[in-house]
Write a protein that holds these residues in place. Structure first.
Motif, PDB file in Angstrom:
ATOM      1  N   ALA A  20     -18.769   8.540  13.667  1.00 36.68           N
ATOM      2  CA  ALA A  20     -19.066   7.075  13.596  1.00 36.68           C
ATOM      3  C   ALA A  20     -18.211   6.427  12.586  1.00 36.68           C
ATOM      4  CB  ALA A  20     -20.415   6.937  13.271  1.00 36.68           C
ATOM      5  N   GLN A  21     -17.865   7.239  11.529  1.00 38.82           N
ATOM      6  CA  GLN A  21     -17.092   6.400  10.447  1.00 38.82           C
ATOM      7  C   GLN A  21     -15.516   6.331  11.081  1.00 38.82           C
ATOM      8  OE1 GLN A  21     -17.950   4.985   7.871  1.00 38.82           O
ATOM      9  NE2 GLN A  21     -20.160   5.693   8.326  1.00 38.82           N
ATOM     10  N   LEU A  22     -15.171   7.611  11.827  1.00 36.38           N
ATOM     11  CA  LEU A  22     -13.759   7.235  12.194  1.00 36.38           C
ATOM     12  C   LEU A  22     -13.613   6.264  13.240  1.00 36.38           C
ATOM     13  CD1 LEU A  22     -12.894  11.117  12.826  1.00 36.38           C
ATOM     14  CD2 LEU A  22     -12.037   9.797  11.131  1.00 36.38           C
ATOM     15  N   LEU A  23     -14.510   6.076  14.048  1.00 33.72           N
ATOM     16  CA  LEU A  23     -14.604   5.093  14.922  1.00 33.72           C
ATOM     17  C   LEU A  23     -14.834   3.635  14.387  1.00 33.72           C
ATOM     18  CD1 LEU A  23     -16.552   6.509  18.033  1.00 33.72           C
ATOM     19  CD2 LEU A  23     -13.941   6.423  17.987  1.00 33.72           C
ATOM     20  N   ALA A  24     -15.452   3.464  13.253  1.00 30.81           N
ATOM     21  CA  ALA A  24     -15.974   2.175  12.667  1.00 30.81           C
ATOM     22  C   ALA A  24     -14.766   1.374  12.089  1.00 30.81           C
ATOM     23  CB  ALA A  24     -16.972   2.181  11.894  1.00 30.81           C
ATOM     24  N   TYR A  25     -13.981   2.356  11.416  1.00 31.59           N
ATOM     25  CA  TYR A  25     -12.643   1.540  10.411  1.00 31.59           C
ATOM     26  C   TYR A  25     -11.296   1.432  11.280  1.00 31.59           C
ATOM     27  CZ  TYR A  25     -16.329   1.799   7.091  1.00 31.59           C
ATOM     28  OH  TYR A  25     -17.506   1.759   6.299  1.00 31.59           O
ATOM     29  N   ASP A  26     -10.445   0.530  10.592  1.00 28.74           N
ATOM     30  CA  ASP A  26      -9.149   0.569  11.022  1.00 28.74           C
ATOM     31  C   ASP A  26      -8.244   1.530  10.212  1.00 28.74           C
ATOM     32  OD1 ASP A  26      -6.744  -0.178  11.893  1.00 28.74           O
ATOM     33  OD2 ASP A  26      -6.637  -2.083  11.483  1.00 28.74           O
ATOM     34  N   TRP A  27      -8.249   2.630  10.565  1.00 26.57           N
ATOM     35  CA  TRP A  27      -7.675   3.627   9.591  1.00 26.57           C
ATOM     36  C   TRP A  27      -6.250   3.461   9.502  1.00 26.57           C
ATOM     37  CZ3 TRP A  27     -10.549   6.208   6.200  1.00 26.57           C
ATOM     38  CH2 TRP A  27     -11.906   6.294   6.372  1.00 26.57           C
ATOM     39  N   ASP A  28      -5.374   2.888  10.518  1.00 27.43           N
ATOM     40  CA  ASP A  28      -3.838   2.869  10.260  1.00 27.43           C
ATOM     41  C   ASP A  28      -3.733   1.796   9.432  1.00 27.43           C
ATOM     42  OD1 ASP A  28      -3.419   4.498  12.547  1.00 27.43           O
ATOM     43  OD2 ASP A  28      -3.770   2.944  14.164  1.00 27.43           O
ATOM     44  N   THR A  29      -4.500   0.682   9.284  1.00 23.04           N
ATOM     45  CA  THR A  29      -4.269  -0.001   8.218  1.00 23.04           C
ATOM     46  C   THR A  29      -4.468   0.169   6.952  1.00 23.04           C
ATOM     47  OG1 THR A  29      -4.961  -2.010   9.639  1.00 23.04           O
ATOM     48  CG2 THR A  29      -4.834  -2.457   7.262  1.00 23.04           C
ATOM     49  N   LYS A  30      -5.431   0.956   6.764  1.00 24.39           N
ATOM     50  CA  LYS A  30      -5.994   1.689   5.393  1.00 24.39           C
ATOM     51  C   LYS A  30      -4.629   2.731   4.994  1.00 24.39           C
ATOM     52  CE  LYS A  30     -10.784   1.393   5.850  1.00 24.39           C
ATOM     53  NZ  LYS A  30     -11.016   0.675   5.004  1.00 24.39           N
ATOM     54  N   THR A  31      -4.035   3.318   6.049  1.00 28.96           N
ATOM     55  CA  THR A  31      -2.893   4.460   5.602  1.00 28.96           C
ATOM     56  C   THR A  31      -1.798   3.554   5.342  1.00 28.96           C
ATOM     57  OG1 THR A  31      -3.901   6.062   7.403  1.00 28.96           O
ATOM     58  CG2 THR A  31      -1.742   6.373   6.703  1.00 28.96           C
ATOM     59  N   LYS A  32      -1.350   2.579   5.947  1.00 28.88           N
ATOM     60  CA  LYS A  32      -0.322   1.797   5.683  1.00 28.88           C
ATOM     61  C   LYS A  32      -0.311   1.335   4.235  1.00 28.88           C
ATOM     62  CE  LYS A  32       0.704   0.456  10.432  1.00 28.88           C
ATOM     63  NZ  LYS A  32       0.659  -0.266  11.498  1.00 28.88           N
ATOM     64  N   GLU A  33      -1.723   0.920   3.838  1.00 27.14           N
ATOM     65  CA  GLU A  33      -1.677   0.495   2.483  1.00 27.14           C
ATOM     66  C   GLU A  33      -1.330   1.572   1.394  1.00 27.14           C
ATOM     67  OE1 GLU A  33      -5.687  -1.141   2.453  1.00 27.14           O
ATOM     68  OE2 GLU A  33      -5.203  -2.895   3.729  1.00 27.14           O
ATOM     69  N   LEU A  34      -1.810   2.734   1.761  1.00 30.52           N
ATOM     70  CA  LEU A  34      -1.542   3.671   0.871  1.00 30.52           C
ATOM     71  C   LEU A  34      -0.446   4.403   0.942  1.00 30.52           C
ATOM     72  CD1 LEU A  34      -4.988   5.879   1.446  1.00 30.52           C
ATOM     73  CD2 LEU A  34      -4.331   4.642  -0.581  1.00 30.52           C
ATOM     74  N   MET A  35       0.324   4.269   1.927  1.00 28.57           N
ATOM     75  CA  MET A  35       1.744   4.636   1.902  1.00 28.57           C
ATOM     76  C   MET A  35       2.692   3.755   0.992  1.00 28.57           C
ATOM     77  SD  MET A  35       2.031   7.367   3.814  1.00 28.57           S
ATOM     78  CE  MET A  35       3.557   7.527   4.322  1.00 28.57           C
ATOM     79  N   HIS A  36       2.105   2.405   0.976  1.00 27.66           N
ATOM     80  CA  HIS A  36       2.903   1.479  -0.060  1.00 27.66           C
ATOM     81  C   HIS A  36       2.965   1.985  -1.542  1.00 27.66           C
ATOM     82  CE1 HIS A  36       3.976  -1.384   2.814  1.00 27.66           C
ATOM     83  NE2 HIS A  36       2.875  -1.620   3.372  1.00 27.66           N
ATOM     84  N   LEU A  37       2.116   3.016  -1.879  1.00 26.45           N
ATOM     85  CA  LEU A  37       1.818   3.303  -3.096  1.00 26.45           C
ATOM     86  C   LEU A  37       3.248   4.009  -3.685  1.00 26.45           C
ATOM     87  CD1 LEU A  37      -1.531   5.193  -3.209  1.00 26.45           C
ATOM     88  CD2 LEU A  37      -0.985   2.919  -4.244  1.00 26.45           C
ATOM     89  N   CYS A  38       3.859   4.755  -2.727  1.00 26.22           N
ATOM     90  CA  CYS A  38       5.179   5.070  -3.005  1.00 26.22           C
ATOM     91  C   CYS A  38       6.236   4.594  -3.167  1.00 26.22           C
ATOM     92  CB  CYS A  38       5.530   6.518  -2.032  1.00 26.22           C
ATOM     93  SG  CYS A  38       4.087   7.688  -1.850  1.00 26.22           S
ATOM     94  N   GLU A  39       6.326   2.876  -2.827  1.00 21.10           N
ATOM     95  CA  GLU A  39       7.410   2.259  -2.804  1.00 21.10           C
ATOM     96  C   GLU A  39       7.825   2.272  -4.157  1.00 21.10           C
ATOM     97  OE1 GLU A  39       6.412  -1.552  -1.044  1.00 21.10           O
ATOM     98  OE2 GLU A  39       6.392  -0.812   0.982  1.00 21.10           O
TER      99      GLU A  39
END
Length: 99
Positions: A20-39
């Protein structure tokens, strides 16, 4: 022989919650936000350094969750498509019988 073992299955109630949690959220957006930590990192994605960086670990974990979410969304879409097709075929059969 497989190099990695499959993790043990989650109990059904927990698996349902996770799905249910996997289906409920936009995980792609959350992942992209975390990938910016390395910029701007001075390591510039050096394998020897990044392998031990906690930010890289978080980003990789997020990518793994995003992948699992995509799989679950595809499964859900497939099940919905099957239900619709089944309903349509039942309606078509009923219509044929009524003729």
């Amino acid at each position: 022989m497989p190099r990695h073992r499959q993790p043990p299955a989650l109990p059904p109630v927990v698996a349902a919650h996770v799905r249910a949690q996997l289906l409920a959220y936009d995980w792609d957006t959350k992942t992209k936000e975390l990938m910016h930590l390395c910029e701007g990192c001075p390591a510039e994605r050096a394998e020897d350094i990044c392998a031990y960086c906690p930010l890289e670990g978080v980003a990789l974990s997020a990518a793994h969750v995003a992948m699992q979410a995509k799989i679950e969304k595809l499964k859900a879409k497939s099940q919905n498509t099957k239900k619709v097709k089944r309903s349509l075929s039942q309606i078509a059969e009923k219509t044929e019988k009524d003729k």
